[in-house]
Scaffold this active site. Structure first.
Site, PDB file in Angstrom:
ATOM      1  N   SER A   1       1.011  -1.092  -0.016  1.00  0.00           N
ATOM      2  CA  SER A   1       0.000   0.019  -0.026  1.00  0.00           C
ATOM      3  C   SER A   1       0.993   1.252   0.023  1.00  0.00           C
ATOM      4  CB  SER A   1      -0.838  -0.008   1.031  1.00  0.00           C
ATOM      5  OG  SER A   1      -0.353   0.002   2.306  1.00  0.00           O
TER       6      SER A   1
ATOM      7  N   HIS B   1      -2.445   7.035  -4.863  1.00  0.00           N
ATOM      8  CA  HIS B   1      -2.714   5.955  -3.762  1.00  0.00           C
ATOM      9  C   HIS B   1      -2.818   4.653  -4.583  1.00  0.00           C
ATOM     10  CE1 HIS B   1      -5.658   3.244  -2.069  1.00  0.00           C
ATOM     11  NE2 HIS B   1      -4.719   2.980  -0.948  1.00  0.00           N
TER      12      HIS B   1
ATOM     13  N   ASN C   1      -3.035   0.116  -3.553  1.00  0.00           N
ATOM     14  CA  ASN C   1      -3.001  -0.726  -2.602  1.00  0.00           C
ATOM     15  C   ASN C   1      -3.200  -2.314  -3.465  1.00  0.00           C
ATOM     16  OD1 ASN C   1      -4.549  -2.941  -0.938  1.00  0.00           O
ATOM     17  ND2 ASN C   1      -3.480  -1.510   0.751  1.00  0.00           N
ATOM     18  N   TYR C   2      -2.551  -3.289  -3.400  1.00  0.00           N
ATOM     19  CA  TYR C   2      -2.838  -4.490  -3.890  1.00  0.00           C
ATOM     20  C   TYR C   2      -2.579  -5.526  -2.715  1.00  0.00           C
ATOM     21  CZ  TYR C   2      -3.259  -1.920  -8.071  1.00  0.00           C
ATOM     22  OH  TYR C   2      -3.610  -1.016  -9.144  1.00  0.00           O
ATOM     23  N   ARG C   3      -3.379  -6.567  -2.642  1.00  0.00           N
ATOM     24  CA  ARG C   3      -3.482  -7.450  -1.640  1.00  0.00           C
ATOM     25  C   ARG C   3      -3.913  -8.850  -1.936  1.00  0.00           C
ATOM     26  NH1 ARG C   3      -7.038  -3.253  -1.123  1.00  0.00           N
ATOM     27  NH2 ARG C   3      -9.180  -3.789  -1.105  1.00  0.00           N
TER      28      ARG C   3
ATOM     29  N   GLY D   1      -4.866  -4.328  15.472  1.00  0.00           N
ATOM     30  CA  GLY D   1      -3.942  -4.109  16.195  1.00  0.00           C
ATOM     31  C   GLY D   1      -2.536  -3.940  15.630  1.00  0.00           C
TER      32      GLY D   1
ATOM     33  N   GLU E   1       1.775   3.614  13.438  1.00  0.00           N
ATOM     34  CA  GLU E   1       2.439   4.841  12.605  1.00  0.00           C
ATOM     35  C   GLU E   1       2.371   4.188  11.195  1.00  0.00           C
ATOM     36  OE1 GLU E   1       4.234   7.484  13.191  1.00  0.00           O
ATOM     37  OE2 GLU E   1       3.304   7.501  15.046  1.00  0.00           O
TER      38      GLU E   1
END
Length: 326
Positions: free
Chosen positions: A139, A153, A155-157, A301, A305
């Site tokens: 990302s 922007h 994002n690849y998942r 969780g 940052e």
């Protein structure tokens, strides 16, 4: 449930998350982050996609450093006690880029049955249970300094679960402060060619998905001018989807870098810089309220940052701001 302990400053201690250690030995930089004890999913698919994402991260960082000419990415490599890890890279206060973050994450954990079952049947598991998974993603958000160069922007998942449900997702989108129609034709044209190569129906479907997803609902505004966006893609052979998402992430440089090169030295006024700050304020609102990746990371969780690396260094909110005509 036991109440969280209150800490100095009023914070409440959260349930313990998997421990994380930094692993920044340069000799380990290119080592796989995949956990080795995963008895489910197709290993060949996740191993190849990890290689694709690691190489894309290297290539994009190198290209952005060349455009900037001064600043370099700093890497933070990390490992999770439960398996997996990541390579987080951030460039800040460069000559061309105010901030660029490119984060590779490889995760092992468990997802709620309700989350997974929306994407497919989950034999052997019941509502309320958690289903083991392994996932990975690359990302990025890139904020140039010049207000005529757009924010971008991507994002690849990929996710694989123990119950057999798997999916690919992601996309690339663009957020200009000032619209240059030739830039938008170049950006969208790049991704239309990528989509058409794999399925003539992809571009229309994924562009519509982006247009509907990147909406700041409480403002009644779009975040930018879209691109492609997809999620929960498991409707065909995973090898076919692997090929498509490989081409998509490998088109980031072609779609974006020429636009930044074109505008990085454009003259601008302080008023135009303020408008860029207002647009970035809208960007922050979307990311904190609606962005799926931000919400997922906070719910799991993960490191705050890295989740919030998409935030620009500088932004602006003015009360009851009115856009000037023309």
């Amino acid at each position: 449930r036991a109440a969280g302990k209150r800490l100095v400053g009023g914070a409440v201690a959260q349930p313990s998350a998997p421990t994380e250690v930094r692993a920044n030995d340069p000799e380990d930089s290119d080592k796989s982050l995949l956990p080795q004890d995963v008895p489910f999913g197709v290993p060949e698919i996740r191993e190849e996609f990890e290689r694709v994402l690691m190489k894309a991260q290297d290539d994009i960082c190198r290209a952005l450093e060349e455009v900037d000419g001064e600043a370099k990415f700093e890497q933070d490599r990390w490992l999770k006690s439960t398996g997996g890890g990541g390579r987080s890279r951030v460039l800040q206060d460069g000559k061309v880029f105010e901030k660029a973050g490119i984060n590779l994450s490889v995760l092992k954990g468990a997802l709620p049955y309700e989350f997974v079952s929306k994407r497919g049947e989950c034999p052997g598991f019941e509502p309320g249970e958690r289903i083991p998974y392994v996932g990975m993603g690359l990302s990025s958000v890139i904020h140039p300094k010049n207000p005529f160069a757009p924010t971008m922007h991507f994002n690849y998942r990929l996710f694989q679960t123990e119950c057999g449900v798997w999916w690919f997702g992601g996309g690339t989108d663009i957020t200009p402060s000032y619209i240059d129609e030739d830039d938008m034709k170049h950006f969208h044209g790049t991704y239309k060619r990528v989509c058409d190569k794999h399925d003539p129906g992809f571009y229309g479907k994924f562009k519509k998905w982006a247009d509907e997803y990147f909406v700041i609902k409480h403002r009644g505004e779009t975040r930018g001018l879209g691109g492609i966006f997809s999620d929960d893609m498991n409707d065909r052979d995973p090898k076919k989807l692997l090929e498509f998402y490989t081409d998509a992430v490998n088109s980031v440089i072609e779609s974006f870098v020429p636009i930044v090169e074109k505008h990085k030295n454009d003259e601008f006024t302080e008023k135009q810089k303020e408008w860029q700050g207002m647009r970035r304020g809208r960007y922050v609102e979307f990311n904190l309220i609606y962005d799926r990746g931000t919400i997922f990371g906070l719910q799991q969780g993960l490191n705050t940052e890295r989740i919030l690396m998409s935030m620009p260094l500088k932004t602006r909110w003015e009360y009851d701001y009115q856009i000037e005509p023309n």
